[in-house]
Motif scaffolding. Structure first.
Motif, short mmCIF file in Angstrom:
data_model
loop_
_atom_site.label_atom_id
_atom_site.label_comp_id
_atom_site.label_asym_id
_atom_site.label_seq_id
_atom_site.Cartn_x
_atom_site.Cartn_y
_atom_site.Cartn_z
N ILE A 197 32.78 -7.79 44.25
CA ILE A 197 31.49 -7.18 43.95
C ILE A 197 31.41 -5.77 44.54
O ILE A 197 30.85 -4.86 43.92
N GLU A 198 32.02 -5.58 45.70
CA GLU A 198 31.99 -4.25 46.33
C GLU A 198 32.71 -3.24 45.43
O GLU A 198 32.26 -2.11 45.24
N MET A 199 33.85 -3.64 44.88
CA MET A 199 34.61 -2.74 43.99
C MET A 199 33.81 -2.45 42.73
O MET A 199 33.75 -1.32 42.25
N VAL A 230 31.13 1.19 40.34
CA VAL A 230 30.93 1.60 38.94
C VAL A 230 29.54 1.19 38.45
O VAL A 230 28.87 1.93 37.74
N ILE A 231 29.10 -0.02 38.83
CA ILE A 231 27.77 -0.54 38.43
C ILE A 231 27.01 -0.89 39.71
O ILE A 231 27.10 -2.01 40.20
N PRO A 232 26.25 0.09 40.26
CA PRO A 232 25.64 -0.12 41.58
C PRO A 232 24.73 -1.34 41.65
O PRO A 232 24.62 -1.96 42.72
N ASP A 233 24.08 -1.72 40.53
CA ASP A 233 23.11 -2.82 40.63
C ASP A 233 23.67 -4.17 40.14
O ASP A 233 22.92 -5.11 39.90
N ILE A 234 24.99 -4.27 40.01
CA ILE A 234 25.55 -5.54 39.53
C ILE A 234 25.28 -6.66 40.54
O ILE A 234 25.27 -6.43 41.76
N GLU A 235 24.99 -7.86 40.03
CA GLU A 235 24.67 -9.01 40.88
C GLU A 235 25.56 -10.20 40.50
O GLU A 235 26.15 -10.20 39.43
#
Ligand code: TXA
Ligand code: MG
Length: 363
Positions: free
Chosen positions: A203-205, A209-214
């Motif tokens: 998730i950190e990686m 690219v997608i700061p709000d990915i969950e």
């Protein structure tokens, strides 16, 4: 059915080695091949009959969609309705590699390949055999992990032979898969984007690219809870499960090993076959159990050390092989240490908890 076994010498791989396999794919036959994550069971993604054969060979429910593998970014165009900028950005960063993207599917992909869904999962693997096979075949290759449904994914040709020999047309042996856990799956059809399955790409990686990915809620669950339904159909099934009863112990490491020793001793004395999944750091603490093992009328103990806690990549790479080992020795009770949940540890614990049916004991 006779399954052809094709061993490849990776030091001199050439497209000629894969010509017959590629021909098989075009003919609608099934070929298992190595990728950097796990082995895949491939068929022509445009051929609904080939997809049906994949489900049949694995004994997999046909509502569980397959991942479509490509070898160049441009090959994504005919598979999807549109290519969002974020898909391009992820591909620039992580493809070829262990990342799968879910996008709206085009008409070209039959519903059999996507388990009836209007979305399609796409991945560009980095393994040279996988890449070359897709290029030689000239069609995208639909490939789930090459294991019998419900069993741990396969990371060596030997595992594939065990599960699928006689049920598919060819197995390409290209040695062990480096990563050993399936790709990270990202759903780009929702906002914010969601991680449906954790993997080597963390998730950190992805947040670079997608700061709000969950994470999809189901990824983070730590207990059996039927109200949380996984968005990836395959993640809702009992999975990776060894035949024996697997329990994970978590907490302070010295208490973990103490609790595992106590449980193992009890089961050994009752005459059972017992497995312990351990790490370099705690291996020595189970030595005294081997003595019980030598006495008469006790069960048998099998200890599997999957590497150092400081080297999560090694633990990830050996996990499925270890679970299969406990089946081979017919372990009835398996006790596993837990691993930390950051980085790839998230993926390791996700697979281990599913294998244990969320049977976790905190000590
Ligand atoms: O590393 C990997 O991803 C390996 C190698 C062979 O590429 N493949 C793999 O495939 O693990 P499989 O079929 O074992 O897992 C695919 C997962 C399943 O959980 C499935 O439900 C999910 O991806 N999936 C596929 N298409 C989907 C879609 N359109 N929407 C949601 N989930 C999807
Ligand atoms: Mg699978």
């Amino acid at each position: 059915m006779e399954t052809i076994l094709k061993k490849i010498d990776m030091s001199c791989l050439s497209s000629g080695d894969l010509r017959e396999a590629a021909e098989f794919i075009r003919q609608g036959k099934l070929v298992a091949f190595p990728t950097e994550t796990v082995y895949g069971l491939g068929g022509n993604a445009y051929d609904s009959t080939a997809s049906a054969r994949i489900y049949a060979a694995k004994g997999r429910p046909s509502d569980n969609p397959l991942i479509v593998h490509i070898s160049e970014f441009s090959e994504i165009e005919p598979l999807v309705k549109e290519v969002p900028d974020v898909a391009r950005a992820l591909a620039d960063r992580f493809w070829p590699g262990p990342l799968t993207m879910i996008l709206e599917k085009s008409e070209r992909i039959p519903k059999e390949t996507t388990g009836g869904l209007d979305t399609v999962a796409i991945r560009m693997p980095s393994h040279p055999i996988a890449n070359m096979l897709i290029k030689e075949a000239g069609v995208p290759i639909a490939a789930p992990s090459a294991n019998a449904s419900g069993r741990p994914s396969t990371t060596k040709a030997e595992h594939v032979i065990e599960d699928l020999s006689g049920r598919i047309d060819m197995i390409i042996d290209g040695g062990s898969s480096d990563i050993g856990l399936e790709s990270t799956i990202v759903d780009l059809t929702v906002n914010p984007a969601l991680i449906l399955r954790p993997g080597y790409i963390t998730i950190e990686m992805l947040r670079e690219v997608i700061p709000d990915i969950e994470y999809d809620k189901a990824v983070l669950k730590r207990m059996k809870d039927d109200t949380i339904v996984a968005k990836a159909p395959g993640m809702k099934y009992r999975h990776y499960a060894p035949k024996g009863e697997l329990t994970i112990y978590e907490g302070d490491m010295s208490r973990v090993s103490q609790a595992i020793r106590a449980s193992a001793e009890e089961m050994l004395k009752a005459g059972h076959t017992v497995g312990i999944l351990t790490s370099d750091e705690l291996l020595g603490s189970y030595e005294d159990l081997r003595a019980i093992n030598l006495k008469e009328k006790t069960g048998t103990l099998y200890i599997k050390d999957i590497g150092s806690r400081d080297n999560e990549a090694e633990i990830a790479a050996g996990l499925f092989d270890a679970l299969r080992y406990f089946d081979e020795v017919k372990a009835e009770y398996i006790y596993a240490e837990s691993f930390t949940e950051g980085g790839i540890g998230q993926a390791i614990m996700n697979r281990l908890m599913k294998a244990a049916g969320y049977h976790i004991v905190t000590v």
